[in-house]
Design a protein around this motif. Structure first.
Motif, short mmCIF file in Angstrom:
data_model
loop_
_atom_site.label_atom_id
_atom_site.label_comp_id
_atom_site.label_asym_id
_atom_site.label_seq_id
_atom_site.Cartn_x
_atom_site.Cartn_y
_atom_site.Cartn_z
N ASN A 199 0.81 -1.21 0.00
CA ASN A 199 0.00 0.00 0.00
C ASN A 199 0.85 1.26 0.00
OD1 ASN A 199 -2.64 -1.22 0.07
ND2 ASN A 199 -2.16 -1.87 2.15
N GLY A 200 2.14 1.09 -0.17
CA GLY A 200 3.06 2.22 -0.20
C GLY A 200 4.05 2.06 -1.34
N MET A 201 5.34 1.99 -1.00
CA MET A 201 6.39 1.99 -2.01
C MET A 201 6.29 0.84 -3.01
SD MET A 201 10.50 1.85 -1.37
CE MET A 201 10.43 0.12 -0.85
N VAL A 202 6.08 -0.38 -2.52
CA VAL A 202 6.01 -1.53 -3.41
C VAL A 202 4.81 -1.41 -4.35
CG1 VAL A 202 5.60 -4.03 -3.49
CG2 VAL A 202 7.27 -3.09 -1.89
N GLY A 203 3.66 -1.00 -3.81
CA GLY A 203 2.49 -0.80 -4.66
C GLY A 203 2.72 0.28 -5.70
N ILE A 235 2.53 0.01 -9.86
CA ILE A 235 1.78 0.92 -10.73
C ILE A 235 2.71 1.56 -11.76
CG2 ILE A 235 0.35 3.01 -10.80
CD1 ILE A 235 -0.51 2.35 -7.91
N ASP A 236 3.94 1.89 -11.33
CA ASP A 236 4.91 2.50 -12.23
C ASP A 236 5.26 1.57 -13.38
OD1 ASP A 236 6.57 4.63 -12.99
OD2 ASP A 236 8.30 3.73 -12.02
N GLN A 249 3.20 8.41 -7.42
CA GLN A 249 4.42 8.95 -6.82
C GLN A 249 4.30 9.13 -5.32
OE1 GLN A 249 6.92 8.69 -8.44
NE2 GLN A 249 6.38 8.86 -10.60
N ARG A 250 3.09 9.41 -4.84
CA ARG A 250 2.90 9.47 -3.38
C ARG A 250 3.25 8.12 -2.77
NH1 ARG A 250 -0.20 7.35 -0.03
NH2 ARG A 250 -1.73 6.63 -1.54
N MET A 251 2.80 7.04 -3.42
CA MET A 251 3.08 5.71 -2.90
C MET A 251 4.55 5.32 -3.10
SD MET A 251 -0.37 3.80 -4.32
CE MET A 251 0.08 2.16 -3.72
N ASP A 256 4.05 16.84 0.80
CA ASP A 256 4.30 17.89 -0.19
C ASP A 256 5.75 17.85 -0.67
OD1 ASP A 256 1.71 18.89 -0.21
OD2 ASP A 256 2.10 20.37 1.35
N LEU A 257 6.67 17.62 0.26
CA LEU A 257 8.08 17.52 -0.11
C LEU A 257 8.31 16.34 -1.06
CD1 LEU A 257 10.95 18.77 0.60
CD2 LEU A 257 11.18 16.80 2.13
N GLY A 258 7.67 15.20 -0.77
CA GLY A 258 7.85 14.01 -1.60
C GLY A 258 7.38 14.23 -3.02
N LEU A 259 6.24 14.90 -3.21
CA LEU A 259 5.75 15.18 -4.56
C LEU A 259 6.68 16.16 -5.27
CD1 LEU A 259 1.85 15.44 -4.37
CD2 LEU A 259 3.23 13.75 -5.59
N ALA A 260 7.13 17.18 -4.54
CA ALA A 260 8.08 18.13 -5.13
C ALA A 260 9.35 17.41 -5.56
CB ALA A 260 8.41 19.23 -4.13
N PHE A 261 9.83 16.50 -4.72
CA PHE A 261 11.03 15.71 -5.02
C PHE A 261 10.85 14.94 -6.33
CE2 PHE A 261 13.69 11.98 -4.90
CZ PHE A 261 14.88 12.41 -4.36
N GLN A 262 9.69 14.31 -6.50
CA GLN A 262 9.47 13.50 -7.69
C GLN A 262 9.34 14.36 -8.94
OE1 GLN A 262 9.71 10.13 -7.87
NE2 GLN A 262 9.73 10.60 -10.06
N ILE A 263 8.69 15.52 -8.82
CA ILE A 263 8.59 16.40 -9.97
C ILE A 263 9.98 16.84 -10.42
CG2 ILE A 263 7.76 18.64 -10.80
CD1 ILE A 263 5.31 18.29 -8.99
#
Length: 283
Positions: free
Chosen positions: A140-144, A148-149, A166-168, A201-208
């Motif tokens: 339900n997090g990184m592996v999921g 999806i990726d 990207q949140r996951m 918010d930081l995580g999404l900014a990081f991915q962008i």
């Protein structure tokens, strides 16, 4: 850096047949990297005056889990990358089977470290840390998110689906890094939620910014191949928003992240600095 010394201390060289997998684990964790997740954990914990040793061990554990994910992501069955942080990926330095085992070893050692009494004398705190990392790093997090990726290579995802992916995949582990500091410090619900909001918010900014670097970065500067997302036909923030709007969105998210920290005053200045670093990074 203190977390490097702690990783070296925890992943000790051994004699015998298993020495090769330990060597690969050490290589995967010590090949370089910005140590953003340990930084977030250490500085979130510092807000609550957490003992340095407790924070260091938890920081080492999150870096172990992060490095395991990179080792597996780089494998031919996943992203098929030859370069990571400017050096050969673990499966290129060793071999694919050893890389898989090294990743497995790092993942399980992360929980070994978090569950050890040296990480915190309160068993409930250790249990909360283990549970939170399992949720953020699991299906339900990184592996999921990684699943999806992989599927995204054959699908057209909209901005909502990309944000969830990207949140996951990236954001949940970054959120754990901040939440862990709050857990170690027996923080209030309000304080814990503020740090989680900052981290999301930081995580999404990081991915962008990651997507921007993949689209227009220099492999010599980023330390890994660029243009991979476009070559694979993956939908990204850049492919949907375009370069200019993606940059604007990253800046907006960075500012939102800092706004979550107002309740901590100057104690959160190191986290505010990280928000600016993430937005302006070149690698």
């Amino acid at each position: 850096m203190s977390v490097n010394r702690k990783l070296t201390e925890l992943i000790k060289p051994v004699e015998g047949a298993e020495a090769r997998v330990i060597e690969a684990m050490r290589y995967a964790t010590m090949v370089g990297g910005k140590r953003i997740r340990p930084y977030l954990l250490m500085n979130s914990a510092a807000i609550f005056n957490v003992h340095d040793e407790y924070a260091l061990r938890a920081a080492a554990a999150i870096e172990m889990l992060h490095c395991y994910s990179l080792v597996h992501d780089d494998l031919p069955a996943m992203d098929n990358s030859d370069l990571r942080r400017g050096k050969p990926t673990t499966h290129k330095q060793f071999d694919e089977a050893t890389a898989i085992l090294a990743g497995d070893g790092l993942l399980t050692m992360a929980f070994e470290v978090l569950s050890h009494p040296d990480t915190h004398p309160d068993g409930d705190v250790r249990a909360q840390l283990c549970h939170a990392l399992a949720v953020s790093g699991g299906a339900n997090g990184m592996v999921g998110g990684q699943m999806i990726d992989l599927l995204a290579e054959n699908q057209q995802l909209d901005i909502g689906a990309i944000t969830r992916l990207q949140r996951m995949k990236t954001g949940d582990i970054i959120a754990f890094s901040c939440e862990a500091g709050a857990i170690l410090g027996h923080a209030s619900k309000e304080q814990r939620h503020a740090l989680i909001g900052y981290a999301h918010d930081l995580g999404l900014a990081f991915q962008i910014v990651d997507d921007l670097l993949d689209a227009e970065g220099d492999a010599a500067e980023t330390g890994k191949p660029t243009g991979a997302d476009a070559a694979a036909g993956k939908a990204t923030f850049v492919s949907i928003l375009g370069l200019d709007r993606a940059r604007q969105q990253a800046k907006l998210l960075g500012d939102q992240a800092k706004a979550h920290l107002e309740i901590f005053g100057q104690k959160a200045d190191a986290l505010r600095w990280m928000s600016d670093f993430v937005i302006n990074r070149k690698s």
